[in-house]
Design a protein around this motif. Structure first.
Motif, PDB file in Angstrom:
ATOM      1  N   LEU A  19       2.886   8.592   4.574  1.00  0.00           N
ATOM      2  CA  LEU A  19       3.625   9.160   3.476  1.00  0.00           C
ATOM      3  C   LEU A  19       4.421  10.448   3.422  1.00  0.00           C
ATOM      4  O   LEU A  19       5.537  10.646   3.062  1.00  0.00           O
ATOM      5  CB  LEU A  19       3.062   8.838   1.951  1.00  0.00           C
ATOM      6  N   GLY A  33       1.723   2.228  -3.443  1.00  0.00           N
ATOM      7  CA  GLY A  33       0.736   2.543  -4.175  1.00  0.00           C
ATOM      8  C   GLY A  33      -0.155   1.629  -4.752  1.00  0.00           C
ATOM      9  O   GLY A  33      -0.635   1.557  -5.658  1.00  0.00           O
ATOM     10  N   GLU A  34      -0.018   0.445  -4.288  1.00  0.00           N
ATOM     11  CA  GLU A  34      -0.915  -1.004  -4.644  1.00  0.00           C
ATOM     12  C   GLU A  34      -2.046  -1.276  -3.620  1.00  0.00           C
ATOM     13  O   GLU A  34      -1.761  -1.156  -2.583  1.00  0.00           O
ATOM     14  CB  GLU A  34       0.244  -2.025  -4.903  1.00  0.00           C
ATOM     15  N   LEU A  61      -4.972  -0.346  -3.416  1.00  0.00           N
ATOM     16  CA  LEU A  61      -5.635   0.703  -2.642  1.00  0.00           C
ATOM     17  C   LEU A  61      -7.045   0.718  -2.640  1.00  0.00           C
ATOM     18  O   LEU A  61      -7.847   1.609  -2.275  1.00  0.00           O
ATOM     19  CB  LEU A  61      -4.889   1.922  -3.126  1.00  0.00           C
ATOM     20  N   GLN A  92       0.677  -1.314   0.241  1.00  0.00           N
ATOM     21  CA  GLN A  92      -0.025  -0.061  -0.087  1.00  0.00           C
ATOM     22  C   GLN A  92       0.747   1.202  -0.131  1.00  0.00           C
ATOM     23  O   GLN A  92       0.604   2.280  -0.703  1.00  0.00           O
ATOM     24  CB  GLN A  92      -1.181   0.116   1.346  1.00  0.00           C
ATOM     25  N   LEU A 117      -7.028   6.087   3.592  1.00  0.00           N
ATOM     26  CA  LEU A 117      -6.162   6.738   2.354  1.00  0.00           C
ATOM     27  C   LEU A 117      -5.750   7.953   3.024  1.00  0.00           C
ATOM     28  O   LEU A 117      -4.298   8.139   2.654  1.00  0.00           O
ATOM     29  CB  LEU A 117      -6.869   6.864   1.185  1.00  0.00           C
ATOM     30  N   GLU A 169      -1.711   8.760   3.548  1.00  0.00           N
ATOM     31  CA  GLU A 169      -1.180   9.822   2.834  1.00  0.00           C
ATOM     32  C   GLU A 169      -0.402  10.599   3.808  1.00  0.00           C
ATOM     33  O   GLU A 169       0.834  11.190   3.549  1.00  0.00           O
ATOM     34  CB  GLU A 169      -2.192  10.907   2.353  1.00  0.00           C
TER      35      GLU A 169
END
Length: 233
Positions: free
Chosen positions: A130, A112-113, A115, A109, A123, A127
């Protein structure tokens, strides 16, 4: 007469306790000896009386029996695993595998996989994680860049200092070279003057044969033999 049962508890009378100990010790050692002979068993018995006196029996030797006992006990401790321990290890393995799967999923995740199944709140949290991670990466990158810049500046200062030292040494060598060159020029000039003086004092080698030839030419010629005979006639 039938003997009554004796209660298994500590005998309070010291004399009765000593007599009972002697009888039962003798019987125990006798039974151990019989068992070792009948069943070919390796037996060792160690007894300490209440007074601290040692009694022992061994079918081979007491040291051999003790050594074998310790070795067997170590081997059993290393290889003996109970059912409860096996069940506990299975649960620990399953828990560890579950944690590993969760970490692998979370890592995907972050890349970016997978999701599609995440909610808006998930999410948003991802974010934020990240962004925080990116901030930490940039901070670490800036810190590493500054450390490398300081290291390069230090190396440049060291090189500049070495250049200054080399320039000083070069000036000293140039000064020594000029002094040596001046001394050599002075010695060469002095040698040339001495050579000219010696040339003026000594006659030229090419003039010597001419002078000798002129001297020989100026000498008077001797009268010839024919002229002398004419005068006699």
């Amino acid at each position: 007469m039938v003997k009554g049962k004796i209660a298994i508890r500590r005998i309070t009378s010291p004399k009765s306790r000593q007599v009972t100990f002697f009888k039962r010790r003798t019987g125990l050692l006798k039974k151990a000896k019989e068992l070792s002979i009948l069943c070919d068993a390796e037996i060792g018995v160690i007894i300490f009386s209440c007074t601290g006196k040692l009694y022992e029996y061994a079918s081979t030797s007491i040291n051999s029996v003790i050594e074998r006992y310790n070795k067997t006990k170590r081997d059993n401790q290393q290889h003996h695993v109970t059912a409860a321990e096996i069940q506990f290890l299975k649960k620990e393995t399953e828990s560890t595998m579950q944690q590993l799967r969760c970490l692998q999923k979370y890592n995907r995740q972050l890349m970016g996989e997978e999701l599609s199944k995440l909610s808006f709140e998930d999410l948003k949290n991802l974010e934020n994680v990240l962004e925080m991670g990116l901030k930490n990466v940039r901070s670490r990158k800036d810190q590493t860049f500054m450390e490398e810049m300081r290291e390069l500046k230090r190396k440049a200062d060291d090189v500049e200092q070495e250049n200054v030292e080399l320039r000083k040494k070069l000036r000293v060598l140039s000064q020594d070279h000029r002094e040596i060159k001046g001394e050599f020029a002075a010695e060469t000039s002095s040698s040339k003057e001495m050579s000219k003086s010696s040339d003026q004092a000594m006659p030229d080698k090419d003039d010597i044969p001419e002078r000798i030839h002129l001297q020989l030419s100026l000498q008077p010629k001797a009268p010839s033999l024919d002229a002398h005979e004419t005068e006699i006639k």
